[in-house]
Design a protein around this motif. Structure first.
Motif, mmCIF file in Angstrom:
data_model
loop_
_atom_site.group_PDB
_atom_site.id
_atom_site.type_symbol
_atom_site.label_atom_id
_atom_site.label_comp_id
_atom_site.label_asym_id
_atom_site.label_seq_id
_atom_site.Cartn_x
_atom_site.Cartn_y
_atom_site.Cartn_z
ATOM 1 N N LEU A 218 0.197 -8.200 -8.292
ATOM 2 C CA LEU A 218 0.234 -8.829 -6.976
ATOM 3 C C LEU A 218 -0.982 -8.420 -6.147
ATOM 4 C CD1 LEU A 218 3.940 -7.913 -6.065
ATOM 5 C CD2 LEU A 218 3.146 -10.066 -7.071
ATOM 6 N N ALA A 219 -1.433 -9.338 -5.325
ATOM 7 C CA ALA A 219 -2.301 -9.073 -4.183
ATOM 8 C C ALA A 219 -3.477 -8.129 -4.452
ATOM 9 C CB ALA A 219 -1.462 -8.541 -3.022
ATOM 10 N N ARG A 221 -7.306 -6.717 -4.047
ATOM 11 C CA ARG A 221 -8.311 -6.743 -2.973
ATOM 12 C C ARG A 221 -9.578 -6.052 -3.438
ATOM 13 N NH1 ARG A 221 -3.448 -6.195 0.450
ATOM 14 N NH2 ARG A 221 -2.999 -8.372 0.894
ATOM 15 N N PRO A 239 6.701 -1.101 -8.942
ATOM 16 C CA PRO A 239 5.467 -1.567 -8.294
ATOM 17 C C PRO A 239 4.629 -0.356 -7.874
ATOM 18 C CG PRO A 239 7.401 -2.600 -7.319
ATOM 19 C CD PRO A 239 7.900 -1.520 -8.220
ATOM 20 N N MET A 262 8.127 3.073 -4.465
ATOM 21 C CA MET A 262 7.258 1.920 -4.682
ATOM 22 C C MET A 262 6.019 2.037 -3.782
ATOM 23 S SD MET A 262 8.261 -2.061 -3.903
ATOM 24 C CE MET A 262 8.777 -1.966 -2.196
ATOM 25 N N PHE A 264 2.553 -0.300 -2.611
ATOM 26 C CA PHE A 264 2.085 -1.690 -2.669
ATOM 27 C C PHE A 264 1.238 -1.995 -1.437
ATOM 28 C CE2 PHE A 264 4.988 -3.671 0.484
ATOM 29 C CZ PHE A 264 5.845 -2.609 0.701
ATOM 30 N N SER A 265 0.768 -3.226 -1.350
ATOM 31 C CA SER A 265 -0.020 -3.703 -0.215
ATOM 32 C C SER A 265 -1.242 -2.828 0.067
ATOM 33 C CB SER A 265 0.882 -3.768 1.035
ATOM 34 O OG SER A 265 0.233 -4.460 2.068
ATOM 35 N N PRO A 266 -2.051 -2.564 -0.968
ATOM 36 C CA PRO A 266 -3.209 -1.692 -0.754
ATOM 37 C C PRO A 266 -4.407 -2.453 -0.207
ATOM 38 C CG PRO A 266 -3.157 -2.386 -3.030
ATOM 39 C CD PRO A 266 -1.950 -3.021 -2.372
ATOM 40 N N GLU A 280 7.272 2.915 -0.112
ATOM 41 C CA GLU A 280 8.684 2.803 0.243
ATOM 42 C C GLU A 280 9.418 4.044 -0.259
ATOM 43 O OE1 GLU A 280 12.698 2.239 -1.327
ATOM 44 O OE2 GLU A 280 10.927 1.996 -2.580
ATOM 45 N N THR A 285 9.738 1.579 4.554
ATOM 46 C CA THR A 285 8.341 1.393 4.167
ATOM 47 C C THR A 285 7.414 1.803 5.306
ATOM 48 O OG1 THR A 285 8.854 -0.410 2.638
ATOM 49 C CG2 THR A 285 6.629 -0.345 3.518
ATOM 50 N N ILE A 306 9.883 -1.731 8.690
ATOM 51 C CA ILE A 306 8.910 -2.027 7.635
ATOM 52 C C ILE A 306 7.514 -2.063 8.246
ATOM 53 C CG2 ILE A 306 8.057 -3.848 6.095
ATOM 54 C CD1 ILE A 306 11.021 -4.592 5.568
ATOM 55 N N THR A 308 3.660 -2.618 6.944
ATOM 56 C CA THR A 308 2.913 -2.970 5.733
ATOM 57 C C THR A 308 1.685 -3.807 6.097
ATOM 58 O OG1 THR A 308 3.140 -3.829 3.464
ATOM 59 C CG2 THR A 308 4.254 -5.073 5.198
ATOM 60 N N GLU A 322 1.317 -5.074 9.990
ATOM 61 C CA GLU A 322 2.504 -5.775 10.475
ATOM 62 C C GLU A 322 3.709 -4.837 10.442
ATOM 63 O OE1 GLU A 322 2.795 -8.737 7.035
ATOM 64 O OE2 GLU A 322 4.855 -8.027 7.230
ATOM 65 N N THR A 353 0.656 -10.362 7.438
ATOM 66 C CA THR A 353 -0.574 -10.299 6.631
ATOM 67 C C THR A 353 -1.859 -10.338 7.464
ATOM 68 O OG1 THR A 353 -0.995 -12.658 6.195
ATOM 69 C CG2 THR A 353 0.650 -11.570 4.811
ATOM 70 N N ASP A 442 -2.938 -15.344 -4.037
ATOM 71 C CA ASP A 442 -3.443 -14.054 -3.577
ATOM 72 C C ASP A 442 -4.950 -13.868 -3.760
ATOM 73 O OD1 ASP A 442 -0.773 -13.682 -3.155
ATOM 74 O OD2 ASP A 442 -0.552 -11.900 -4.406
ATOM 75 N N ARG B 106 4.542 -12.277 0.919
ATOM 76 C CA ARG B 106 4.792 -11.539 -0.319
ATOM 77 C C ARG B 106 5.112 -10.060 -0.080
ATOM 78 N NH1 ARG B 106 3.691 -13.896 -4.502
ATOM 79 N NH2 ARG B 106 1.838 -15.008 -3.810
ATOM 80 N N GLU B 107 4.310 -9.429 0.747
ATOM 81 C CA GLU B 107 4.468 -7.988 0.882
ATOM 82 C C GLU B 107 5.682 -7.629 1.737
ATOM 83 O OE1 GLU B 107 0.413 -7.583 1.956
ATOM 84 O OE2 GLU B 107 -0.092 -6.826 -0.028
ATOM 85 N N ARG B 115 14.603 -2.564 0.788
ATOM 86 C CA ARG B 115 15.670 -2.252 1.754
ATOM 87 C C ARG B 115 17.040 -2.652 1.209
ATOM 88 N NH1 ARG B 115 14.028 -4.870 7.509
ATOM 89 N NH2 ARG B 115 13.039 -3.051 8.450
#
Lengths: 450, 170
Positions: A218-219, A221, A239, A262, A264-266, A280, A285, A306, A308, A322, A353, A442, B106-107, B115
């Motif tokens: 995923l995603a 960068r 993940p 988990m 993610f979202s790096p 998380e 998160t 959350i 992220t 966010e 995002t 992505d 997605r994220e 959760r």
């Protein structure tokens, strides 16, 4: 690929370098005799007409390359929506030699504002591309002639470099054609999707797969220098964030693997030295930061909500992210080292995002409202919000290195719903689907290649 | 170039399917159910100690409202059954998969799935299941089981699925 470039000062007659071009009135309105200039920010409605006679093949071996290079330069310029190509069939003059004088009246007669003339020479495995740009109505060259030398198979990069030069000289903005995009290639039905990391030129050429489809990815960068990619993969079962070296296509977990949580979202920090990401723990998160070369992880947010999608300002001093701390997703800005976050998204609906423009002037985002998704931009304090797109599902903007164009994922609805990569100007114009070998999502735009 | 690429893709897809079957064994989850339910790899529904019984009679999943991770009464009653079953079948461990519908970024959906999985794990632990028998994972919106784009599908996709494995250690 090794690519060298030098000015063609010797071979040019009376080529005065356009050192500083005065900023003129918007669009195409310009006084006779002033240099050619296109102001993107003022909103160009009518594209600028240009002519690009097929580049001259200096020798027989270069014939194919000359045609290909010409075609790619023209496609780059047309694809911006700012330029309109005058078809070859309308040309009056034929350019038979790279050094021949330009018959300006012939180009004025067909209203070509800009004229691009070039030649291509092949020497063994090397290719040499030379070009000059002319301001037809001022009857003078726009900048020096330039020569690019590279490997034969690097012809596309040479063409993109020529187009970047043309774009820069006419708009005063940095070009974005000699760039790549990392994205997720998708295959299979919606309920059993396979995903692979892939890399392509910004225009969809030269696709290269970086992972197989065994693990969900995923995603991705790019790093600010374009030599590394950070992404999320399920290859360990959970993940987790991985770091990939683009040249060698080798990867490693960002951190020593710890059980359970988990990550993610790096995204890289502005200087590329660290990665910010979400982790998380126990269902909650938050955002963390860790040096790429190893070192202690620091926690940047600490809330039961959350947090992220972190992204840094280009000066490295602030971070946008966010959070759903007030209920739905909203966008916040905080000092890079941690501290109090200010909410900047103020409209109705949900905002996620966020991505800081490489120019520092805007933040791009995904907005979700009444079952529709939008890509938008706002100032970094949340003012001047503008929605650029609307569809069933648009998400995940990424900036061209000049901060003028965005790519994003658009997914269609229903059982046959499929994602594709689109691009749009920050003016909201020139929405286009980016060519990919199949379903794609992505995207992340590289910096200008070195 | 396009042709060779497609051929590669087909081979990889086939390899994926094979490995998924090979792994099917005692693993449940949505992928495995689709591939293996016909073969009875989870035992018979009439055997109360079987994975098939857990999946179909006890109920392996709970559903959530939009953007929510809270458990309603119906969900708690399913999870009460899961907890009871897990405590009487100590040779099994559980992986709770959290999922979201496609109406989200997605994220955020990954975090939301986490959760939901955590809410289920916490509830099972509160009912007496040892915490070290339960792991969680989020798939966000990556693994829908229903593929239409309206609420009838979304409501089925906003789920947490308890996937059993035999033996200690998942």
């Amino acid at each position: 690929m090794l690519l060298t470039r030098r000015s063609l000062i010797r071979s040019a007659s009376g080529f005065a370098a356009a050192a500083t071009l005065p900023v003129l009135a918007p669009g195409l309105v310009r006084a006779q005799g002033r240099p050619l200039r296109l102001e993107i920010t003022e909103g160009v409605i009518e594209p600028l007409p240009f002519a690009i006679p097929s580049f001259i093949a200096r020798n027989g071996a270069a014939a194919d390359a000359a045609a290909d290079v010409t075609r790619v330069i023209a496609a780059d310029l047309r694809g911006t929506g700012l330029f309109r190509q005058i078809p070859d069939s309308a040309h009056i003059s034929r350019v038979t030699s790279f050094d021949a004088p330009i018959v300006y009246p012939d180009w004025q007669a067909i209203n070509a504002q800009a004229l691009i003339v070039g030649e291509v020479e092949q020497q063994g495995s090397r290719l040499i591309v030379r070009f000059r740009l002319f301001d037809v109505f001022s009857q003078q060259p726009l900048g020096d002639g330039l020569q690019f030398v590279g490997n034969r198979d690097g012809w596309r990069r040479m063409a993109h470099n020529v187009a970047d030069q043309v774009y820069e000289r006419i708009t005063g903005e940095a070009g974005y054609f000699d760039t790549r995009v990392v994205f997720v290639h998708e295959e299979g039905p919606k309920n059993a999707r396979l995903k692979r990391l892939a890399l392509m030129d910004y225009d969809g050429a030269n696709v290269q797969f970086l992972t197989d489809s065994r693990s969900l990815v995923l995603a991705p960068r790019f790093s600010p220098t374009g030599d590394r990619i950070i992404y999320t993969s399920y290859e360990s079962g959970q993940p987790r964030v991985y770091l990939m070296d683009v040249a060698s296509v080798t990867r490693r977990p960002l951190e020593a693997v710890s059980a359970g949580n988990m990550t993610f979202s790096p995204r890289f920090t502005a200087d590329g030295g660290s990665v910010v990401f979400s982790m998380e723990q126990g269902g909650n998160t938050d955002i963390y930061r860790v040096p790429v070369g190893g070192g202690a992880r620091s926690q940047l947010t600490n809330a039961p909500s959350i947090e992220t999608a972190p992204s840094f300002s280009p000066d490295g001093r602030q971070m946008v992210f966010e959070s759903d701390r007030t209920g739905g997703q909203q966008i916040y800005v905080m000092p890079a080292g941690g501290g109090e976050a200010q909410r900047i998204s103020r409209g109705s609906g949900r905002y996620g995002t966020p991505v800081w423009s490489p120019r520092g002037d805007y933040i791009a985002f995904t907005k979700q409202e009444r079952g529709r998704f939008h890509i938008g931009v706002m100032r970094t304090n949340g003012t001047e919000e503008r929605l650029l797109t609307a569809s069933f599902l648009d998400e995940g903007p990424t900036w061209a290195p000049n901060g003028r164009v965005l790519m994003f994922t658009r997914e269609t609805a229903g059982a046959d719903g499929a994602p594709a990569v689109y691009s749009v100007d920050i003016s909201g114009r020139n929405l286009q689907r980016v060519a990919t070998p199949g379903m794609a999502s992505d995207p992340s735009w590289s910096p200008r290649l070195p | 170039m396009t042709i060779s690429f497609r051929a590669t893709a087909l081979i990889l897809t086939a390899a994926m399917a094979l490995s998924a079957c090979a792994q099917g064994g005692l693993r449940g989850g949505d992928d495995a159910v689709n591939l293996n339910s016909a073969q009875g790899a989870f035992g018979s529904v009439s055997d109360p100690r079987s994975i098939a019984y857990f999946n179909q009679i006890v109920g392996d999943r709970v559903l959530f409202a939009v953007d929510q991770s809270s458990l309603d009464g119906a969900s708690m009653s399913v999870l009460d059954g899961q907890a009871e079953w897990l405590m009487s079948n100590p040779e099994f461990t559980a992986l709770v998969e959290g999922h979201a519908d496609e109406q989200g970024t997605r994220e955020y959906n990954l975090a939301l799935g986490a959760r939901r999985a955590a809410a289920v794990r916490d509830y099972l632990v509160s009912r007496g299941v040892a915490a070290n028998r339960i792991n969680t994972i989020s798939f966000g919106k990556e693994r829908p089981i229903e593929i239409c784009s309206d609420e009838s599908c979304y409501s089925q996709n906003r789920r947490a699925v308890t996937v059993l494995s035999a033996g200690a250690g998942v």
